[in-house]
Each structure stands twice: as C-alpha cells, then as structure tokens.
Write a protein that holds these residues in place. Structure first.
Motif, PDB file in Angstrom:
ATOM      1  N   THR A 144       0.821  -1.207   0.000  1.00  0.00           N
ATOM      2  CA  THR A 144       0.000   0.000   0.000  1.00  0.00           C
ATOM      3  C   THR A 144       0.860   1.265   0.000  1.00  0.00           C
ATOM      4  O   THR A 144       1.985   1.263   0.490  1.00  0.00           O
ATOM      5  CB  THR A 144      -0.949   0.017   1.206  1.00  0.00           C
ATOM      6  OG1 THR A 144      -0.193  -0.062   2.422  1.00  0.00           O
ATOM      7  CG2 THR A 144      -1.916  -1.160   1.143  1.00  0.00           C
ATOM      8  N   PRO A 145       0.308   2.383  -0.511  1.00  0.00           N
ATOM      9  CA  PRO A 145       1.056   3.631  -0.631  1.00  0.00           C
ATOM     10  C   PRO A 145       0.841   4.554   0.563  1.00  0.00           C
ATOM     11  O   PRO A 145       0.121   4.227   1.504  1.00  0.00           O
ATOM     12  CB  PRO A 145       0.456   4.244  -1.904  1.00  0.00           C
ATOM     13  CG  PRO A 145      -0.987   3.835  -1.825  1.00  0.00           C
ATOM     14  CD  PRO A 145      -0.997   2.464  -1.196  1.00  0.00           C
ATOM     15  N   TRP A 146       1.441   5.746   0.457  1.00  0.00           N
ATOM     16  CA  TRP A 146       1.454   6.680   1.575  1.00  0.00           C
ATOM     17  C   TRP A 146       0.364   7.740   1.514  1.00  0.00           C
ATOM     18  O   TRP A 146       0.089   8.387   2.517  1.00  0.00           O
ATOM     19  CB  TRP A 146       2.809   7.392   1.647  1.00  0.00           C
ATOM     20  CG  TRP A 146       3.263   7.979   0.331  1.00  0.00           C
ATOM     21  CD1 TRP A 146       4.139   7.407  -0.547  1.00  0.00           C
ATOM     22  CD2 TRP A 146       2.864   9.235  -0.248  1.00  0.00           C
ATOM     23  NE1 TRP A 146       4.313   8.235  -1.637  1.00  0.00           N
ATOM     24  CE2 TRP A 146       3.541   9.361  -1.489  1.00  0.00           C
ATOM     25  CE3 TRP A 146       2.011  10.255   0.146  1.00  0.00           C
ATOM     26  CZ2 TRP A 146       3.384  10.467  -2.332  1.00  0.00           C
ATOM     27  CZ3 TRP A 146       1.844  11.363  -0.685  1.00  0.00           C
ATOM     28  CH2 TRP A 146       2.524  11.465  -1.904  1.00  0.00           C
ATOM     29  N   PRO A 149      -3.054   6.346   3.646  1.00  0.00           N
ATOM     30  CA  PRO A 149      -2.501   5.110   4.220  1.00  0.00           C
ATOM     31  C   PRO A 149      -3.534   4.158   4.804  1.00  0.00           C
ATOM     32  O   PRO A 149      -3.537   2.963   4.466  1.00  0.00           O
ATOM     33  CB  PRO A 149      -1.512   5.614   5.272  1.00  0.00           C
ATOM     34  CG  PRO A 149      -1.900   7.036   5.547  1.00  0.00           C
ATOM     35  CD  PRO A 149      -2.479   7.553   4.272  1.00  0.00           C
ATOM     36  N   SER A 172       3.317   1.581   3.358  1.00  0.00           N
ATOM     37  CA  SER A 172       4.356   2.549   3.048  1.00  0.00           C
ATOM     38  C   SER A 172       5.106   2.937   4.317  1.00  0.00           C
ATOM     39  O   SER A 172       4.507   3.262   5.342  1.00  0.00           O
ATOM     40  CB  SER A 172       3.750   3.796   2.413  1.00  0.00           C
ATOM     41  OG  SER A 172       4.756   4.797   2.258  1.00  0.00           O
ATOM     42  N   GLU A 173       6.421   2.934   4.212  1.00  0.00           N
ATOM     43  CA  GLU A 173       7.257   3.358   5.320  1.00  0.00           C
ATOM     44  C   GLU A 173       7.260   4.881   5.478  1.00  0.00           C
ATOM     45  O   GLU A 173       7.771   5.407   6.473  1.00  0.00           O
ATOM     46  CB  GLU A 173       8.693   2.848   5.119  1.00  0.00           C
ATOM     47  CG  GLU A 173       9.455   3.470   3.962  1.00  0.00           C
ATOM     48  CD  GLU A 173       9.131   2.888   2.589  1.00  0.00           C
ATOM     49  OE1 GLU A 173       9.912   3.142   1.660  1.00  0.00           O
ATOM     50  OE2 GLU A 173       8.103   2.205   2.457  1.00  0.00           O
ATOM     51  N   SER A 200       7.413  -3.847   7.925  1.00  0.00           N
ATOM     52  CA  SER A 200       7.831  -2.525   7.467  1.00  0.00           C
ATOM     53  C   SER A 200       9.062  -2.668   6.586  1.00  0.00           C
ATOM     54  O   SER A 200       9.948  -3.481   6.856  1.00  0.00           O
ATOM     55  CB  SER A 200       8.148  -1.632   8.664  1.00  0.00           C
ATOM     56  OG  SER A 200       8.697  -0.408   8.249  1.00  0.00           O
ATOM     57  N   GLY A 202      11.208  -1.114   2.640  1.00  0.00           N
ATOM     58  CA  GLY A 202      11.224  -0.435   1.366  1.00  0.00           C
ATOM     59  C   GLY A 202      11.100  -1.406   0.216  1.00  0.00           C
ATOM     60  O   GLY A 202      10.452  -2.448   0.313  1.00  0.00           O
ATOM     61  N   GLY A 222      -0.083   1.782  -6.232  1.00  0.00           N
ATOM     62  CA  GLY A 222       1.096   2.627  -6.360  1.00  0.00           C
ATOM     63  C   GLY A 222       1.235   3.127  -7.777  1.00  0.00           C
ATOM     64  O   GLY A 222       0.275   3.130  -8.560  1.00  0.00           O
TER      65      GLY A 222
END
Length: 476
Positions: A144-146, A149, A172-173, A200, A202, A222
C-alpha cells in the motif's frame, strides 16, 4: 521523535533486526516525526510462514466469524480516530478537517461495510448441476502507498480477511502512523495469530514479498512504473494480481454545463490532498468558446486556496509529503512554464510558506495534448486545461492518455450520460454525483487491473470452484 522498530508477525510484535532506517518528517514544519526501521527478506519469510500456518484455521471459522473480527478492528480504530487523523495530517499534509473525514472516518466505515457483506454475499450457489463455491485465494501480499494510508490498507485487508485469506501487509514506510494503529487494533480485536502480518520496509521487502512462492496473490496500489515491476515479478508463479495504479483523469465540460459548478468541483478534486490523489481530475477539457470565462473562474478558485498549516481550521490545501515529492512537482511546473502554456494560477515562483513541503496551487491553460503535463501523472496540485471544438474532440482528448482510472462529465444529463459511456475510465461521475463506496473502483489500461470496493473488491480475493453433481445430490 518516535522510534518505530516493530513488525507484527504471527500475532506478536517483533523488534526489527535489520539496521536500515528512514526519517519521516512533519510535512508542514520539516521537524522529525519518526525514525522507521526497515525489515528485510528474512522478515518476509517469517511473515509468509505465519500466514500459511494460520490459513486453514481462519477459513474454518466461516464468514460470519471473520466479520466479527473486522468489526472489532473498526471499533479499535474508532477509539483512536482523532489522534490518527492528526498523525496522518502531519505526515501526508492533508488539512486536518479533511483528514478526519477522508483519511480516518471513511476507512472505519469501510471496515464495517465489508463485514456486513458476510450476511449478503453468496459464497455457495447452484448453477444447473454445478455447485459453485467461492474459495479464498490463500496467502495475500498487500502493498500500500502513503497518500491515503489507512484507506488503502482497508481496501485490501478488510475484503481479503472476510474472504478467508491471510495477509502479509507491506505498508508505506513514509506514512507509518496508520500501521502502528492497525497493529494495536488487531491486538485489541483479538485477531488470531498469523492472520494479519505487517512487515515494514522499502523496495527490498516488497520484492521479497511479491516473489515469495507461497504468496498466491498480490494486491498493489502505487505508481504504474512500480506496478509493471510487480506484475513481472508475480508472473513467474502465476500469482493473481489486483493493481490500482496511476491516473490522469479528465473533467469534460460540455456545452450547456454549469461552468461555475464544473470549475469549482474540478479544482477541488485536483487539489485534494495537495494533488496527491490517483483519481484526481487533473485535466479540465472545455469548449474553446468558453475558455476565457473558465479562465477567470479558475483563477478565482485557485486564489481561494492559499497553502497553509494543515492543522489550522481554515486551511484548504496543505504541503506535499516530502522534499523529494515537492521537487518532482516543481520540475513538471518548470517544464510547463518553459513550454509557454498559459499560466492561470500559481507557478514555480508563487509564494508559499517558507517551511514545509509546499507547492502553490497551479493551473495552466492552452496545454498541448501531446505534452508531458497533459499525459503524465504529476501527483501534486497542478491542473492542465485543454480546449476542444466538437464533443467528439472532447471525448478523444479525454481518452487520449494511457491511463483510465476516473473521469467526470458536466452538461445536460442525457448528453453527459452519452459522453460518460464513451469514456475509457473505470468510474465516471456525472454532474457532481457523489462517490459510492459500494461501486467498483479501479481503472482501464495503465491504471491497473482488478477492482476494489463492495462485492467487487471481495471477489478479487476469491476463486470460483465448480463441482458438478448428480440431481440427487443437488436435491439433498
């Protein structure tokens, strides 16, 4: 500054062993918010194993039993809704009053709406002499993206769990608060160990997850560029894919439309979340004879959206996520300025707050249809205005990109509906019709494959299995 150094694997929190970290900053002040510790492939392997081990038991409790856990997660998230809205607003930049409603309240409602499908969805049906059973896909990788969230996590996790799948989530981190709150919600709801796992990390974690042979489905949201890589990696094991990717959505304003209403709604959509929205209407397509009138309306609308602190009640547009995101958007703006497009509002030199990752709301008119601005996703507060002479030309302009995520049409109802039917987009709003969370959300072309929302999102995580039976067995 928070130290976020835990995964959630097999129903327990685990300290991250890998030494790599990233720093998350307040999007409005640039002050450090959190240091996020990133996992590696070994964490992915542990999480997938936990999901495999939990799969049979999770399927066995039935849809109604699974729905009860979804409701428990919703209740736990509701308990921290105010804090979470503040946290997401600081990370992403959405004004707090919108963050509360869109980033938090809507996802909580979606957890509950998905749970309610347990009462109405037919997991078993008879078709002739066949009994068709909807079978869970298995272990799902959710990436999933930021920008939204909790919303994006919910759109994948809730239907996957109701379907009977177990999940390894890589959020997303860059916007970690929703993940921390979700871990606590799973604990509070008593979700069985291994049903939900959160790692978590990248790109390395994402790659390990997508390529893991025991993952049977990848649900990814994304960019289209990353989506291509995900699809290629998943193809080797014939994994099922659901992908919600980029967009370059058009707002088509037909002769006879209410120009004021169309312009106001388009500007609001384009600048929502500072333009960090995949389905934002970032192309406004207007009749050439109305361009001058629309230009003034656009200038007035942009002038009312002064960038400011997202915590302030009067703020309508906040900062972007990060310095990197800001520079990317400014690059697009500078290129459009060099191309000589009609700058209606904003621009690279427009004043913005001195701290924070702000970009002024920017509108360019007379944009060339073959330009980058008309075809590439900017993911910032930048609107491109294109003009047409005939309705057929307007349709061609709207369909003239590789994307097909969303669109809007403004005009007399019958004509607007005809144009809506002609547009290549996964969802089209006519004359400001409200968003329907039960309708399918997803795109055509480079905007992805599969759908989220309602029964359509649930079906993505199910495989139909048919068993042909003799008449005597069906009657029994």
């Amino acid at each position: 500054m928070k130290q976020l150094n835990e995964h959630y694997i097999g129903g327990a929190r685990r300290t991250v062993r890998h030494k790599e970290t990233i720093l998350v900053r307040d999007s409005a002040t640039e002050a450090p918010l959190a240091q996020v510790h990133l996992g590696d492939a070994s964490d992915v392997a542990d999480a997938v194993l936990a999901a495999q081990q939990a799969l049979a038991g999770w399927q066995h409790i039935g849809a109604a039993g699974r729905a009860s856990y979804l409701l428990g997660i919703a209740a736990a998230l509701e308990d921290c809704a105010t804090d979470l809205a503040n946290e997401i607003s600081r990370e992403v930049g959405m004004p707090l009053k919108l963050s509360q409603r869109i980033q938090v309240d809507m996802p909580i409602a979606a957890w509950r709406a998905t749970a309610a499908l347990a009462e109405t969805f037919r997991f078993v049906s008879d078709v002739g002499n066949s009994r068709v059973t909807m079978v869970p896909v298995g272990v799902v990788a959710a990436i999933t993206p930021w920008n939204y969230p909790l919303h994006q996590i919910t759109a994948k996790l809730a239907p996957a769990l109701l379907a009977g799948c177990t999940v390894v989530l890589k959020p997303s981190e860059l916007a970690p608060s929703a993940t921390v709150r979700l871990m606590a919600a799973c604990e509070a709801a008593g979700v069985p160990p291994g049903v939900v796992n959160i790692v978590s990390g990248g790109a390395a974690v994402g790659e390990a997850l997508v390529s893991h042979p025991e993952v049977r489905m990848v649900s990814f949201t994304g960019s289209t560029a990353v989506g291509r890589k995900v699809a290629a990696a998943a193809a080797g094991d014939m994994k099922r894919l659901s992908m919600e990717l980029g967009g370059k959505s058009a707002a088509v304003v037909l002769p006879g439309a209410d120009l004021g209403q169309a312009v106001k709604a388009t500007v609001s959509s384009c600048f929502l979340n500072s333009g960090q929205t995949c389905s934002a209407t970032t192309r406004l397509i207007v009749a050439r004879e109305t361009y001058a009138q629309c230009r003034q309306l656009l200038a007035d609308a942009a002038a009312a959206m002064t960038p400011g602190d997202p915590a302030e009640p009067g703020t309508r547009i906040g900062p972007l996520l990060s310095a990197q995101q800001r520079e990317r958007v400014l690059t697009h703006i500078a290129e459009a300025e060099r191309a000589g497009f009609d700058r209606i509002a904003g621009g690279s030199e427009a004043p913005v707050p001195t701290s924070g990752y702000f970009v002024a709301p920017t509108i360019f008119g007379n944009v060339a249809p073959d330009s980058r601005l008309a075809n590439e996703e900017v993911f910032g507060p930048v609107l491109a205005v294109l003009s047409y002479d005939t309705v057929d030309e307007a349709i061609a302009l709207a369909n003239g990109t590789a994307y097909g995520l969303a669109a809007t049409v403004w005009g007399p109802d019958a004509t607007a509906l005809d144009v809506a039917n002609a547009l290549r987009a996964g969802q089209v709003d006519v004359n400001g019709a409200r968003f329907n969370p039960a309708a399918p959300f997803g795109g055509f072309g480079m905007s992805g494959v599969g759908r989220e929302g309602g029964i359509y999102g649930l079906e993505e995580f199910l495989e139909p299995k048919s068993i042909q039976l003799p008449a005597s067995a069906l009657q029994a």
